[in-house]
Design a protein around this motif. Structure first.
Motif, PDB file in Angstrom:
ATOM      1  N   GLY A   1       0.778  -1.230   0.000  1.00 17.35           N
ATOM      2  CA  GLY A   1       0.000   0.000   0.000  1.00 17.35           C
ATOM      3  C   GLY A   1       0.804   1.272   0.000  1.00 17.35           C
ATOM      4  O   GLY A   1       0.248   2.359  -0.112  1.00 17.35           O
ATOM      5  N   ASN A   2       2.145   1.174   0.178  1.00 14.62           N
ATOM      6  CA  ASN A   2       3.019   2.355   0.142  1.00 14.62           C
ATOM      7  C   ASN A   2       2.610   3.406   1.158  1.00 14.62           C
ATOM      8  O   ASN A   2       2.697   4.610   0.922  1.00 14.62           O
ATOM      9  N   GLY A   3       2.152   2.933   2.322  1.00 15.46           N
ATOM     10  CA  GLY A   3       1.740   3.820   3.401  1.00 15.46           C
ATOM     11  C   GLY A   3       2.912   4.334   4.214  1.00 15.46           C
ATOM     12  O   GLY A   3       4.074   3.985   3.962  1.00 15.46           O
ATOM     13  N   PRO A   4       2.644   5.159   5.237  1.00 17.99           N
ATOM     14  CA  PRO A   4       3.711   5.811   6.002  1.00 17.99           C
ATOM     15  C   PRO A   4       4.290   4.969   7.131  1.00 17.99           C
ATOM     16  O   PRO A   4       5.208   5.418   7.810  1.00 17.99           O
ATOM     17  N   ILE A   5       3.747   3.755   7.360  1.00 18.52           N
ATOM     18  CA  ILE A   5       4.167   2.853   8.445  1.00 18.52           C
ATOM     19  C   ILE A   5       4.389   3.637   9.752  1.00 18.52           C
ATOM     20  O   ILE A   5       5.414   3.524  10.415  1.00 18.52           O
ATOM     21  N   SER A   6       3.371   4.413  10.095  1.00 17.86           N
ATOM     22  CA  SER A   6       3.486   5.319  11.232  1.00 17.86           C
ATOM     23  C   SER A   6       3.372   4.601  12.579  1.00 17.86           C
ATOM     24  O   SER A   6       3.891   5.103  13.578  1.00 17.86           O
ATOM     25  N   VAL A   7       2.710   3.440  12.606  1.00 12.13           N
ATOM     26  CA  VAL A   7       2.607   2.698  13.874  1.00 12.13           C
ATOM     27  C   VAL A   7       3.994   2.372  14.401  1.00 12.13           C
ATOM     28  O   VAL A   7       4.344   2.661  15.552  1.00 12.13           O
ATOM     29  N   GLN A   8       4.807   1.755  13.544  1.00 10.93           N
ATOM     30  CA  GLN A   8       6.146   1.360  13.957  1.00 10.93           C
ATOM     31  C   GLN A   8       7.018   2.577  14.245  1.00 10.93           C
ATOM     32  O   GLN A   8       7.843   2.556  15.164  1.00 10.93           O
ATOM     33  N   TYR A   9       6.829   3.635  13.458  1.00  7.16           N
ATOM     34  CA  TYR A   9       7.623   4.843  13.712  1.00  7.16           C
ATOM     35  C   TYR A   9       7.347   5.382  15.116  1.00  7.16           C
ATOM     36  O   TYR A   9       8.282   5.678  15.888  1.00  7.16           O
ATOM     37  N   ASN A  10       6.084   5.497  15.465  1.00  7.30           N
ATOM     38  CA  ASN A  10       5.740   6.041  16.777  1.00  7.30           C
ATOM     39  C   ASN A  10       6.197   5.135  17.911  1.00  7.30           C
ATOM     40  O   ASN A  10       6.583   5.618  18.988  1.00  7.30           O
ATOM     41  N   GLN A  11       6.169   3.821  17.682  1.00  7.96           N
ATOM     42  CA  GLN A  11       6.669   2.902  18.711  1.00  7.96           C
ATOM     43  C   GLN A  11       8.167   3.097  18.937  1.00  7.96           C
ATOM     44  O   GLN A  11       8.649   3.043  20.078  1.00  7.96           O
ATOM     45  N   LEU A  12       8.911   3.333  17.868  1.00  4.41           N
ATOM     46  CA  LEU A  12      10.351   3.537  18.004  1.00  4.41           C
ATOM     47  C   LEU A  12      10.672   4.881  18.638  1.00  4.41           C
ATOM     48  O   LEU A  12      11.644   5.010  19.386  1.00  4.41           O
ATOM     49  N   VAL A  13       9.855   5.910  18.346  1.00  2.86           N
ATOM     50  CA  VAL A  13      10.023   7.194  19.022  1.00  2.86           C
ATOM     51  C   VAL A  13       9.900   7.002  20.531  1.00  2.86           C
ATOM     52  O   VAL A  13      10.706   7.517  21.316  1.00  2.86           O
ATOM     53  N   GLU A  14       8.908   6.243  20.934  1.00  2.00           N
ATOM     54  CA  GLU A  14       8.708   5.977  22.360  1.00  2.00           C
ATOM     55  C   GLU A  14       9.852   5.155  22.931  1.00  2.00           C
ATOM     56  O   GLU A  14      10.334   5.426  24.039  1.00  2.00           O
ATOM     57  N   LEU A  15      10.304   4.146  22.179  1.00  2.00           N
ATOM     58  CA  LEU A  15      11.379   3.273  22.664  1.00  2.00           C
ATOM     59  C   LEU A  15      12.645   4.069  22.957  1.00  2.00           C
ATOM     60  O   LEU A  15      13.312   3.849  23.977  1.00  2.00           O
ATOM     61  N   GLY A  16      12.985   4.986  22.071  1.00  2.00           N
ATOM     62  CA  GLY A  16      14.214   5.749  22.234  1.00  2.00           C
ATOM     63  C   GLY A  16      14.045   7.085  22.917  1.00  2.00           C
ATOM     64  O   GLY A  16      15.003   7.875  22.972  1.00  2.00           O
ATOM     65  N   GLY A  17      12.861   7.358  23.447  1.00  3.84           N
ATOM     66  CA  GLY A  17      12.626   8.640  24.100  1.00  3.84           C
ATOM     67  C   GLY A  17      12.808   9.821  23.167  1.00  3.84           C
ATOM     68  O   GLY A  17      13.115  10.930  23.605  1.00  3.84           O
ATOM     69  N   ASP A  18      12.623   9.584  21.871  1.00  2.00           N
ATOM     70  CA  ASP A  18      12.783  10.606  20.827  1.00  2.00           C
ATOM     71  C   ASP A  18      14.190  11.197  20.812  1.00  2.00           C
ATOM     72  O   ASP A  18      14.402  12.328  20.360  1.00  2.00           O
ATOM     73  N   LYS A  19      15.166  10.417  21.286  1.00  2.00           N
ATOM     74  CA  LYS A  19      16.567  10.858  21.255  1.00  2.00           C
ATOM     75  C   LYS A  19      17.378  10.120  20.192  1.00  2.00           C
ATOM     76  O   LYS A  19      18.563  10.428  19.995  1.00  2.00           O
ATOM     77  N   LYS A  20      16.757   9.158  19.531  1.00  2.00           N
ATOM     78  CA  LYS A  20      17.455   8.366  18.524  1.00  2.00           C
ATOM     79  C   LYS A  20      16.872   8.624  17.134  1.00  2.00           C
ATOM     80  O   LYS A  20      15.652   8.759  16.972  1.00  2.00           O
ATOM     81  N   LEU A  21      17.739   8.691  16.135  1.00  2.00           N
ATOM     82  CA  LEU A  21      17.281   8.684  14.752  1.00  2.00           C
ATOM     83  C   LEU A  21      16.572   7.368  14.474  1.00  2.00           C
ATOM     84  O   LEU A  21      16.895   6.340  15.083  1.00  2.00           O
ATOM     85  N   ILE A  22      15.622   7.385  13.541  1.00  2.00           N
ATOM     86  CA  ILE A  22      14.788   6.207  13.296  1.00  2.00           C
ATOM     87  C   ILE A  22      14.706   5.930  11.800  1.00  2.00           C
ATOM     88  O   ILE A  22      14.424   6.840  11.015  1.00  2.00           O
ATOM     89  N   ALA A  23      14.935   4.675  11.425  1.00  2.00           N
ATOM     90  CA  ALA A  23      14.984   4.305  10.010  1.00  2.00           C
ATOM     91  C   ALA A  23      14.082   3.128   9.707  1.00  2.00           C
ATOM     92  O   ALA A  23      13.878   2.244  10.546  1.00  2.00           O
ATOM     93  N   ALA A  24      13.533   3.119   8.481  1.00  2.00           N
ATOM     94  CA  ALA A  24      12.789   1.974   7.949  1.00  2.00           C
ATOM     95  C   ALA A  24      13.792   1.121   7.178  1.00  2.00           C
ATOM     96  O   ALA A  24      13.929   1.221   5.960  1.00  2.00           O
TER      97      ALA A  24
END
Length: 470
Positions: free
Chosen positions: A384-407
């Protein structure tokens, strides 16, 4: 802006300074599953604790689903949560918005009804449909709740790498990545041959190429494999590109080598009897010696890259939490212990200072910790070429928004308009190779052109100055 431009214009206007769109938006709204449109599913009321008049069960066939009709007064991003029961073990479901974009959501095992965050939905003005489609199946759905999303807060990314001895190449690349995070996304592709294929098809080359050190694994080399991914990495680097490296680590020993699971599939849990937990528990044992042998063999290849001036986005032990690879088969503690061993052996013993360490799992219990992880990532295979935002937001939480995040691996290249609308600030995406990048069901040439031509997406020709980052 691409084919979504007309759809996203109302969102841009709604978020403009001075807009009163927020005041017009309703608060959280809950929709009961038993009132949705049922396809192959049924309403039940046996398990206590549900809301409304029942819940929906019967997710056992691929096409089984429920469909919610959700009106919206404006085009607006909403948070989605699902009240479910995972009484048959952990599961996954697929969320489909308006028959197009789809997202995979993980349901942890539960004994009764529980609520899980399911990412975000960009609801258009008017009526919207939200499908919950079977996927892994065998779960119960009680209701869904949506509420308008708050704007994303500014990121607070760590300014430097964990390794105090990191070389100038790695530190320069990291500074560049920090400088573009949230502003642009790096286009990426698994394997140089497929990056070249993209160039042939659409005239653009990915900024990032991912390579695999699989064929340098000693248990493969002794059976005749000859790796060439280091040469590919150096070639792309010399052309001004960025390199990501993973390692399908063939088990050091204990390969079954049967008709069902040949030796070359020895990175899979079901292709070997190698026990990483038992191995790490016995540092004087023969299998521990083989682990060190394998790490040292890979260090040789990483040193070739270091000698060539190549900074490496280094992603070992990928997808550990899935358990389908032997390094994750014995649970999080063994995987984290192996990660620490890798970090110490490569960084301290071998002096590899060209590595930027990329962790590749989402669940908190698997995370080895901030002190040895520079970048967080996920591998997501959803059409579907979607934004995969679920996983992005989970990783933001995991790293306390202090880590860069990649797909780090995707099956479908994300559409840039959706990435921006969802504020899913992936640093890069890398599409997997054969059967994905060249498969129109995952990535049509039309979509690839839209992605690669977009001003939010950086291609090889657009990153040539990254080595001058100060």
């Amino acid at each position: 802006m691409g084919h979504l431009s007309n759809f996203l214009l109302p969102l841009v206007l709604a978020l403009a300074p001075g807009s009163n769109a927020r005041a017009c938006q309703p608060s959280a709204r809950t929709f009961e599953a038993e009132n949705a449109i049922l396809t192959g599913t049924r309403v039940e009321s046996t398990l206590s604790g549900y809301t409304g008049s029942g819940y929906v069960a019967g997710f056992d066939e691929g096409s089984d689903k429920i469909t919610f009709n959700i009106p919206s007064s404006i085009t607006k991003l909403h948070d989605l949560s699902i009240r479910y029961a995972g009484i048959y073990g952990e599961k996954r479901t697929t969320i489909v918005l308006n028959g197009g974009d789809n997202t995979e959501v993980f349901f942890p095992a539960t004994e009764t009804f529980s609520t899980v965050s399911a990412g975000q939905l960009l609801l258009k003005e008017g009526n919207n449909t939200v499908d919950i489609v079977n996927n892994w199946g065998w779960y119960l759905i009680d209701s869904i709740t949506i509420k308008p999303s708050e704007p994303r807060a500014p990121h607070n990314i760590n300014p430097s790498l964990n390794n105090p001895n990191a070389g100038v190449e790695a530190t320069t690349l990291y500074k560049y990545l920090v400088s573009i995070y949230g502003k642009k996304i790096l286009s990426g592709q698994q394997d140089l041959s497929w990056a070249n294929w993209i160039n042939t098809q659409i005239g653009k080359t990915p900024a990032l190429v991912a390579v695999d050190l699989m064929d340098y694994s000693p248990s493969r080399v002794e059976r005749g494999t000859v790796g060439n991914s280091v040469e590919d990495a150096i070639t792309h680097h010399n052309n001004g590109g960025i390199i990501s490296v993973l390692w399908h680590w063939n088990a050091p020993t204990g390969l079954y080598d049967t008709e069902e699971r040949r030796w070359w599939s020895g990175f899979y849990t079901d292709a070997t009897d190698f026990d990483i937990a038992a191995t790490l528990a016995n540092p004087s044992g023969a299998n521990y010696t083989l682990i060190i042998r394998d790490i040292d063999a890979i260090a040789v290849q990483l040193k070739r890259l270091q000698s060539a001036g190549v900074p490496v986005l280094w992603r070992p032990l990928h997808e550990a939490e899935g358990g389908w690879f032997w390094w994750g088969a014995k649970g999080p503690e063994a995987a984290k212990q192996l990660w620490d061993l890798l970090y110490d052996r490569l960084t301290e013993y071998h002096g590899l200072n060209n590595l930027i360490w990329v962790w590749n799992s989402i669940e908190p219990e698997w995370y080895p910790g901030d002190s040895t992880v520079d970048i967080l990532s996920a591998d997501v295979y959803a059409q579907g070429n979607g934004p995969i935002s679920v996983q992005y937001n989970q990783l933001v939480e995991l790293g306390g928004d202090k880590k860069l995040i990649a797909a780090a691996e995707v099956g479908a290249a994300p559409l840039p308009d959706l990435l921006q609308a969802y504020e899913a600030h992936w640093l890069w995406f890398a599409v997997w190779g054969d059967t994905f990048i060249n498969n129109a069901q995952w990535n049509s040439l039309e979509v690839l052109r839209e992605v690669y031509d977009h001003d939010y997406v950086l291609t090889l020709d657009e990153i040539q100055g990254w080595r001058n980052t100060v």
